[in-house]
Design a protein around this motif. Structure first.
Motif, short mmCIF file in Angstrom:
data_model
loop_
_atom_site.label_atom_id
_atom_site.label_comp_id
_atom_site.label_asym_id
_atom_site.label_seq_id
_atom_site.Cartn_x
_atom_site.Cartn_y
_atom_site.Cartn_z
N GLY A 59 10.79 7.86 -0.34
CA GLY A 59 11.04 8.29 -1.70
C GLY A 59 9.74 8.61 -2.44
O GLY A 59 8.64 8.46 -1.91
N LYS A 60 9.88 9.01 -3.69
CA LYS A 60 8.68 9.43 -4.40
C LYS A 60 7.92 8.25 -4.99
O LYS A 60 8.46 7.17 -5.18
CB LYS A 60 9.04 10.44 -5.49
N ASP A 61 6.63 8.51 -5.20
CA ASP A 61 5.71 7.53 -5.74
C ASP A 61 5.62 6.26 -4.88
O ASP A 61 5.30 5.19 -5.36
CB ASP A 61 6.08 7.14 -7.17
N THR A 62 5.94 6.40 -3.63
CA THR A 62 5.82 5.26 -2.72
C THR A 62 4.45 5.33 -2.08
O THR A 62 3.97 6.40 -1.72
CB THR A 62 6.92 5.34 -1.66
N LYS A 63 3.82 4.18 -1.96
CA LYS A 63 2.49 4.14 -1.35
C LYS A 63 2.56 3.35 -0.05
O LYS A 63 3.03 2.21 -0.04
CB LYS A 63 1.49 3.44 -2.28
N ILE A 64 2.07 3.95 1.00
CA ILE A 64 2.03 3.23 2.28
C ILE A 64 0.60 3.29 2.80
O ILE A 64 0.00 4.37 2.86
CB ILE A 64 2.97 3.87 3.32
N SER A 65 0.03 2.16 3.15
CA SER A 65 -1.32 2.18 3.72
C SER A 65 -1.42 1.18 4.85
O SER A 65 -0.78 0.12 4.82
CB SER A 65 -2.36 1.89 2.65
N ASN A 66 -2.24 1.54 5.83
CA ASN A 66 -2.51 0.67 6.99
C ASN A 66 -1.25 0.06 7.58
O ASN A 66 -1.23 -1.12 7.93
CB ASN A 66 -3.45 -0.47 6.59
N SER A 67 -0.21 0.86 7.70
CA SER A 67 1.05 0.29 8.14
C SER A 67 1.67 1.14 9.22
O SER A 67 1.26 2.28 9.46
CB SER A 67 2.04 0.20 6.97
N VAL A 68 2.67 0.59 9.86
CA VAL A 68 3.46 1.33 10.84
C VAL A 68 4.90 1.30 10.37
O VAL A 68 5.43 0.22 10.07
CB VAL A 68 3.35 0.67 12.24
N VAL A 69 5.49 2.48 10.28
CA VAL A 69 6.90 2.55 9.90
C VAL A 69 7.64 3.21 11.07
O VAL A 69 7.20 4.23 11.59
CB VAL A 69 7.10 3.37 8.61
N GLY A 70 8.74 2.60 11.49
CA GLY A 70 9.46 3.07 12.66
C GLY A 70 10.34 4.27 12.38
O GLY A 70 10.17 4.97 11.38
N GLU A 71 11.28 4.48 13.30
CA GLU A 71 12.15 5.65 13.19
C GLU A 71 13.39 5.33 12.39
O GLU A 71 13.87 4.18 12.39
CB GLU A 71 12.54 6.11 14.60
N GLY A 72 13.89 6.35 11.76
CA GLY A 72 15.17 6.24 11.07
C GLY A 72 15.17 5.28 9.90
O GLY A 72 16.21 4.70 9.59
N CYS A 73 14.03 5.08 9.28
CA CYS A 73 14.00 4.16 8.15
C CYS A 73 14.25 4.92 6.85
O CYS A 73 13.99 6.11 6.75
CB CYS A 73 12.64 3.47 8.04
N THR A 74 14.75 4.21 5.90
CA THR A 74 14.96 4.80 4.60
C THR A 74 14.15 3.99 3.60
O THR A 74 14.41 2.79 3.42
CB THR A 74 16.45 4.74 4.21
N ILE A 75 13.17 4.64 3.02
CA ILE A 75 12.33 3.92 2.08
C ILE A 75 12.50 4.57 0.72
O ILE A 75 12.36 5.80 0.57
CB ILE A 75 10.86 3.94 2.54
N GLY A 76 12.83 3.76 -0.25
CA GLY A 76 13.11 4.28 -1.58
C GLY A 76 11.84 4.67 -2.32
O GLY A 76 10.76 4.82 -1.73
N SER A 77 11.96 4.83 -3.60
CA SER A 77 10.79 5.25 -4.38
C SER A 77 10.12 4.04 -5.02
O SER A 77 10.70 2.96 -5.12
CB SER A 77 11.21 6.27 -5.45
N ASN A 78 8.87 4.27 -5.38
CA ASN A 78 8.06 3.21 -6.01
C ASN A 78 7.90 1.98 -5.13
O ASN A 78 7.80 0.87 -5.63
CB ASN A 78 8.66 2.79 -7.35
N VAL A 79 7.93 2.22 -3.85
CA VAL A 79 7.75 1.09 -2.92
C VAL A 79 6.28 1.01 -2.57
O VAL A 79 5.61 2.04 -2.45
CB VAL A 79 8.61 1.31 -1.65
N SER A 80 5.78 -0.18 -2.42
CA SER A 80 4.39 -0.32 -2.00
C SER A 80 4.36 -1.10 -0.69
O SER A 80 4.87 -2.21 -0.60
CB SER A 80 3.61 -1.04 -3.10
N ILE A 81 3.81 -0.45 0.32
CA ILE A 81 3.75 -1.08 1.64
C ILE A 81 2.30 -1.12 2.07
O ILE A 81 1.63 -0.09 2.12
CB ILE A 81 4.58 -0.30 2.68
N GLU A 82 1.82 -2.30 2.40
CA GLU A 82 0.40 -2.43 2.74
C GLU A 82 0.28 -3.33 3.96
O GLU A 82 0.82 -4.44 3.99
CB GLU A 82 -0.33 -3.06 1.55
N GLY A 83 -0.37 -2.80 4.97
CA GLY A 83 -0.66 -3.62 6.17
C GLY A 83 0.57 -4.21 6.82
O GLY A 83 0.50 -5.29 7.39
N SER A 84 1.70 -3.50 6.76
CA SER A 84 2.94 -4.08 7.28
C SER A 84 3.44 -3.31 8.48
O SER A 84 3.04 -2.17 8.72
CB SER A 84 4.02 -4.08 6.20
N TYR A 85 4.33 -3.95 9.21
CA TYR A 85 4.94 -3.35 10.40
C TYR A 85 6.42 -3.29 10.17
O TYR A 85 7.11 -4.31 10.13
CB TYR A 85 4.57 -4.16 11.64
#
Lengths: 465, 724
Positions: free
Chosen positions: B344-370
């Motif tokens: 989604g929009k305004d989502t920040k992802i850094s130093n992370s791995v996101v798999g297949e078929g995921c749904t990530i909404g907006s304004n989410v912050s993901i840091e260093g996650s798997y």
């Protein structure tokens, strides 16, 4: 170089009875017809270390040693001879002369050292790393190099006792662990904290502590003052400094900076800098890294001090005259494989026969032998790999093999001497056979005696009568 | 990949020359026999967990293939069905020059069991690679194999070559960047023989103890704390038979390697091969999972990197995927996003791995996650240093604090904050009894014991998910927020403190500071022990805690032994048992307590004297007489255990100890009884004289009895001089 040298010349070591006596303290035992102490003194002189304190155990011995030094080195070296009570440890000996020590660094040398490693190099390594202590390590002589089989075997047996267990960092500059092999009963215990800080430690069992140390004076004095029970430099002080190198209890940096007038290295607040510059290393040593903690995260820099090792190259000669076996070996080596140490020039036959010596007909003196001034030999004698002192009178048909004969010895006809030491003024009557014996000064061996592996000496009682 | 193949061919050519066409084989253990990835591994085997979106086992197999291995035996234990199913569907089955065979077991609890089973199957015919299915490497085996084979030719006892790599553990936490404990190894610098191996070191113990004998054989040893064990071993077939012969070997390192090094079995030797530029690491815990993932993303493991198709699986690109991803989303560096994932929009992802078929909404912050596959993260969630397994649903505004692990299909309620280091699973934590039972082999046992229950539970869970959900929902809600599903596992006691060590989250600063502080204190304590205040370097005074423990253990043992011997002896006295039988019984005791003949002699003598003491007596003279009688009666028995002087001296020492401690009544009689024992020929005069001379240097208090028997000793001395 602003180094003060302390030569620990010992007294009359029990291990060397009957070679030593009141008249001949250990320091004056002859090695190739020169007192053993002269080897150390000349070695120091070569490195331009001329300000010496010679510490001797016992007043009498001190007088004798002092007398000899003032005669031999009067205009060459500035030597003070100090007497300490007999039987004190090396640490106590230093305590006794502590007030005479003024230089920044002290070089402590054992007086029985016969070697050709320049002490100046040790001193330089010490200065370069700004170390608290630098110890000289030599590779142990490879046993079996001497051709006589029996003594080779003895070398091997002794080897384990003489060796130390030494831990070095990968650059072989820092001393991380030291223990005497003889003291380690079964297991070698190593400090993890030091290993962690360094990452890799090389443990060697083929190195020998040559008993030549450079100490930072204030550190040495701090240890001697704080640890009153320490008796020996080698067994107490040095291991203590090595063990505590990562958590130093010495108030070194401050004290040193105050005293070092001439060595005011710019910024005192940045302690790492000077030694780092001196160590001419782009990467700081593990001591500095450890002091600052991981990524400089240590809240307070830890106190550390450096213990260095100077490893002499394998081609160098290094031995200590601390046993009768060593006395034989050194005498043999100095006239043999390490002949450059003796300071004499060898003849074409690879031996030294003083011009005033007289040889009878059919008498042969083999290579690697020495015959002192004014000695006389009868006919059909044979001398192999032996040292014969001054003014000896040797009869005919005498065999001297692998032995040391000191001065003024009288040897009757038909004697056979093998692997033995004959001290001064001994009289061997006719047809005496000695094998692996030591004969104390002034002893008379009656005719036709045969001895093996014995120690012959005048008993004290007889002496007093 | 092409040049890798070239290397592989060369290996097989060499193999042809050397070993008359024995294909290079490998054993891949698809079970780590550990529990560090729980709760995730309750539902899926560790080797199938995605590492940068690819199951770990694929990395291992890809490396084995590229290294020239021709036959791989995959040993499956926990969740063996899943592993076999996965491999059957994968492209690994049916490759021309690379055969993958699975071996299934249901009752193996350790690597030792696995190797014993493989030995029974008789499938290994030559040198083989032993590797665990969670290893990532790109090293070339050619050189290591060559070295191994050359050594084998010279010395048939060189059974194993262990691959190591430089890696300096952090000086403060004492663990490597892979989160493994510090490892101390001693290696012969010339031959590279491994001489000492210590992992799981006791942090409190400030010293390492090396056997002095090591130095008599090698004049130089290098001791390392800066090496990491890659868990890649080149083994000879003998290794398997060694495991069979020593059926108590469970752990590859703790039992097998230490066993060979310490017990010196048949002179077998282990060597090391150090790799410098290539990569090799094993995923041991969550921290290594994090570290190795980052290494893969940063391409240290080339060619095993996401954008190279190194096997059948689809290649993913580290660049941003334009799939349904709105322009305002920010994807930072070192981030991998799988196919079919929408962000989604305004989502920040850094130093992370996101798999297949995921749904990530907006304004989410993901840091260093798997984040694994098919995960739904609703708007406004925050994730820092977390692992989120397949099918997880995070409702809007949920927050994961560092170190959280969400196992499969967990649902986190709205606005719920999962506290740091929590592990959440749909499965309840196995009860304590379970874990105790399986922890018999320290922490190296697998989750096998409760496999039936777990699989059935998870099967049930999969089957009747809906009903199960409704069941759990009502009370799980309180644990993971409103509408949440899952249990927060309680941290095992003692483990709580250590949780941060092995988590994906970086070590918090306060922990680090605490550890450094603790380490400094430790240093004082442990070194304080090692350094006696007097500073005298005597070997016995450098003792440390564990040593004292050892001594105490031995002492305990000898106390029990003594009691047993006494009981045996008393029974013999009361029931008139034949002396020979007593000897038999004492001998069996001696064996079971691992005692020496001297101990037996001491214990028997103690029993004799105790018997004399317990017999009623009115005066010292009477006691002496009784003792004399008892000794005469049992003279033969005692004499049996006195074959040499040492034992006799032990008897005297024992007697001395008794007189000082347990039987003070004897103390005035010491000399008399000593004389008696001499008269009865139980003690020889040399024994007594030796004892007396041993005591010469002792303290005054120790010499009481020597003084007492002075006359007797003097008499003995004179007698012996006369004889001379």
């Amino acid at each position: 170089m602003d180094f003060q040298v302390v030569v620990l010349a010992g007294g009359t070591s029990k291990k060397l009875v009957p070679l030593v006596s009141k008249e001949v303290p250990k320091a004056l035992l002859p090695v190739a017809n020169r007192p053993v102490l002269s080897y150390v003194l000349e070695l120091l002189e070569q490195s331009n270390l001329k300000d010496l304190i010679v510490v001797v155990e016992g007043e009498d011995a001190a007088l004798r040693v002092g007398g000899w030094i003032s005669g031999a080195y009067v205009d060459r070296l500035h030597v003070e001879v100090a007497a300490v009570p007999e039987g004190v440890g090396t640490a106590d000996a230093l305590r006794a002369i502590a007030r005479h020590l003024t230089a920044n660094d002290i070089l402590v040398v054992s007086g029985d050292l016969v070697c050709d490693v320049p002490p100046g190099a040790v001193a330089a390594a010490h200065r370069r790393h700004d170390a608290v202590v630098t110890s000289m390590l030599c590779s142990t002589p490879v046993s079996g190099s001497s051709d006589s089989g029996s003594s080779g075997g003895k070398d091997k047996a002794k080897k384990s006792g003489r060796c130390n267990i030494i831990g070095l960092d990968p650059t072989k500059q820092f001393l991380l662990h030291i223990a005497t092999a003889a003291e380690v009963e079964k297991d070698i215990r190593l400090q993890k904290s030091i290993l962690r800080a360094v990452g890799q430690m090389e443990i060697r069992a083929d190195l020998m502590d040559a008993h030549l140390y450079a100490f930072n004076r204030s550190a040495l004095q701090a240890v001697l003052d704080q640890k009153e029970t320490f008796q020996s430099l080698k067994q107490d002080v040095l291991p203590y400094l090595v063990r505590s190198q990562l958590r130093s209890e010495l108030l070194l940096n401050g004290a040193q900076a105050e005293e070092n007038g001439n060595e005011k290295v710019a910024s005192q607040n940045n302690k790492v800098m000077p030694s780092q510059l001196l160590a001419n290393a782009s990467t700081p040593s593990f001591h500095e890294l450890y002091a600052l903690g991981a990524d400089g995260s240590a809240p307070v820099p830890r106190k550390t001090h450096k213990c260095c090792a100077y490893i002499a190259s394998k081609s160098k000669y290094c031995a200590r005259l601390n046993s009768i076996q060593a006395f034989n070996d050194i005498n043999r080596d100095v006239t043999g494989e390490a002949s450059h140490l003796s300071g004499y020039s060898f003849s074409a036959q690879n031996n030294i026969i003083h011009p005033s010596a007289v040889l009878g007909s059919k008498t042969t003196v083999g290579p690697q032998c020495m015959l002192g001034e004014g000695s006389q030999m009868g006919d059909k004698c044979s001398v192999k790999r032996s040292v014969i002192g001054r003014h000896c009178r040797i009869g005919s048909n005498v065999k001297v093999v692998n032995s040391v004969v000191m001065n003024h010895v009288t040897i009757g006809d038909g004697c056979s001497i093998q692997g033995s030491v004959i001290c001064s003024n001994v009289q061997l009557q006719e047809r005496v056979v000695l094998k692996d014996c030591q004969v104390g000064a002034g002893y008379v061996v009656t005719a036709c005696s045969e001895c093996r592996g014995e120690s012959l000496a005048r008993k004290e009682k007889i002496q007093s009568q | 990949m092409v040049q890798k193949k070239g290397g592989a061919n060369r290996v097989s050519e060499d193999a042809e020359e050397d070993l008359a066409r024995v294909p290079l084989q490998a054993i891949l253990l698809a079970d780590s026999f550990a529990q560090k990835f729980r709760p995730i591994t309750l539902e899926r085997p560790k080797v199938l967990l995605p590492l940068v979106n690819v199951p770990m086992i694929d990395y291992t197999l890809a490396w084995l293939e590229s290294a020239g291995v021709e036959e791989v035996f995959v040993f499956c234990c926990a969740h063996s069905k899943q592993v076999i199913d996965y491999l059957d569907k994968s492209k690994w089955i049916g490759q021309p020059n690379f055969s993958v065979t699975t071996i299934e077991s249901h009752n193996s609890v350790s690597a030792g069991d696995a190797l014993r089973l493989i030995y029974e199957q008789n499938v290994i015919h030559g040198d083989f690679i032993l590797i665990s299915g969670d290893t990532v490497s790109n090293m070339l085996l050619t050189q290591a194999l060559q070295e191994h084979k050359e050594r084998r030719k010279k010395d048939s006892n060189a059974v194993m070559t262990m691959v190591i790599k430089k890696s300096k553990p952090s000086p403060s936490t004492h663990q490597s960047r892979l989160g493994t404990d510090e490892l101390f190894m001693a290696i012969d610098p010339d031959t590279k023989q491994l001489l000492y191996y210590e992992d799981k070191a006791d942090h409190l113990k400030g010293t390492i103890t090396l056997d002095k004998m090591l130095l008599t054989d090698n004049s130089s040893i290098s001791l390392h704390s800066d090496k990491q064990d890659c868990y890649i071993d080149i083994c000879c077939p003998e290794v398997l038979s060694l495991f069979t012969d020593n059926f108590d070997y469970q752990h590859l390192r703790r039992h097998f390697v230490k066993g060979l090094l310490v017990d010196d079995i048949m002179g077998y030797k282990i060597f090391t091969h150090e790799i410098h530029s290539s990569y090799a690491a094993r995923i041991d815990n969550f921290r290594s999972y994090d570290t190795i993932s980052k290494d893969i993303i940063q391409r240290w493991t080339y060619p095993l990197v996401p954008d190279v198709q190194f096997f059948g699986n689809c290649a993913t690109k580290p660049e941003r995927q334009e799939l349904g991803q709105s322009c305002s989303a920010q994807i930072g560096p070192f981030t991998i996003v799988g196919n079919g994932t929408t962000i989604g929009k305004d989502t920040k992802i850094s130093n992370s791995v996101v798999g297949e078929g995921c749904t990530i909404g907006s304004n989410v912050s993901i840091e260093g996650s798997y984040i694994w596959h098919n995960v739904t993260i609703e708007d406004g969630c925050k994730l820092r240093h977390a692992i989120v397994c397949d099918g997880v649903l995070m409702k809007s505004g949920a927050v994961l604090e560092p170190g959280v692990v969400l196992s499969f299909k967990v649902v986190i309620g709205q606005q719920f904050v999962v506290p740091a280091y929590s592990k959440v699973s749909l499965l309840q934590q196995p009860t304590k009894q379970d874990s105790d039972e399986e922890l018999e082999y320290a922490d190296n046992s697998g989750g096998i014991v409760e496999i039936p229950s777990i699989t059935s539970r998870s099967d049930k869970l999969n089957g009747e998910l809906t009903s199960k959900l409704s069941e759990t929902e009502c009370w799980a809600a309180s644990e993971v927020g409103t509408g949440g599903v899952g249990y927060i596992w309680s941290l095992s006691e003692g483990g709580h403190e250590e949780e941060w060590r092995h988590s994906v989250a970086p070590i918090p600063a306060d922990k680090l500071a605490a550890v450094i502080q603790a380490m400094n204190d430790d240093l004082e304590i442990s070194d304080g022990n090692a350094l006696p205040p007097s500073g005298e370097l005597k070997p016995d005074s450098i003792s440390n805690d564990s040593d004292n423990d050892d001594v105490e253990d031995i002492r305990d043992d000898s106390v029990y032994f003594e009691k047993e011997v006494e009981a045996t002896f008393l029974r013999a006295v009361h029931e008139n048992v034949n002396e020979d039988h007593v000897i038999l019984e004492v001998n069996s005791l001696r064996l079971s307590y691992n005692m020496t003949a001297a101990d037996c002699a001491g214990a028997l003598f103690y029993s004799l004297m105790k018997l004399a003491l317990d017999t009623p007596h009115s005066s010292a003279t009477e006691l002496c007489r009784i003792a004399a009688n008892v000794t005469t009666t049992w003279q033969k028995l005692l004499k049996y255990y006195l074959p040499s002087l040492d034992e006799e001296i032990e008897v005297i020492l024992k007697f001395e100890e008794m007189c000082l401690e347990s039987a003070k009544e004897f103390s005035p009689l010491f000399a008399q009884i000593l004389h008696l024992l001499y008269d009865k020929d139980i003690l020889q005069e040399e024994a007594i004289l030796n004892w007396a001379s041993e005591k010469e240097g002792a303290d005054e208090s120790d010499k009481v009895f020597v003084k007492q028997s002075e006359k007797f000793i003097q008499w003995l001395n004179e007698a012996s001089e006369e004889e001379d």
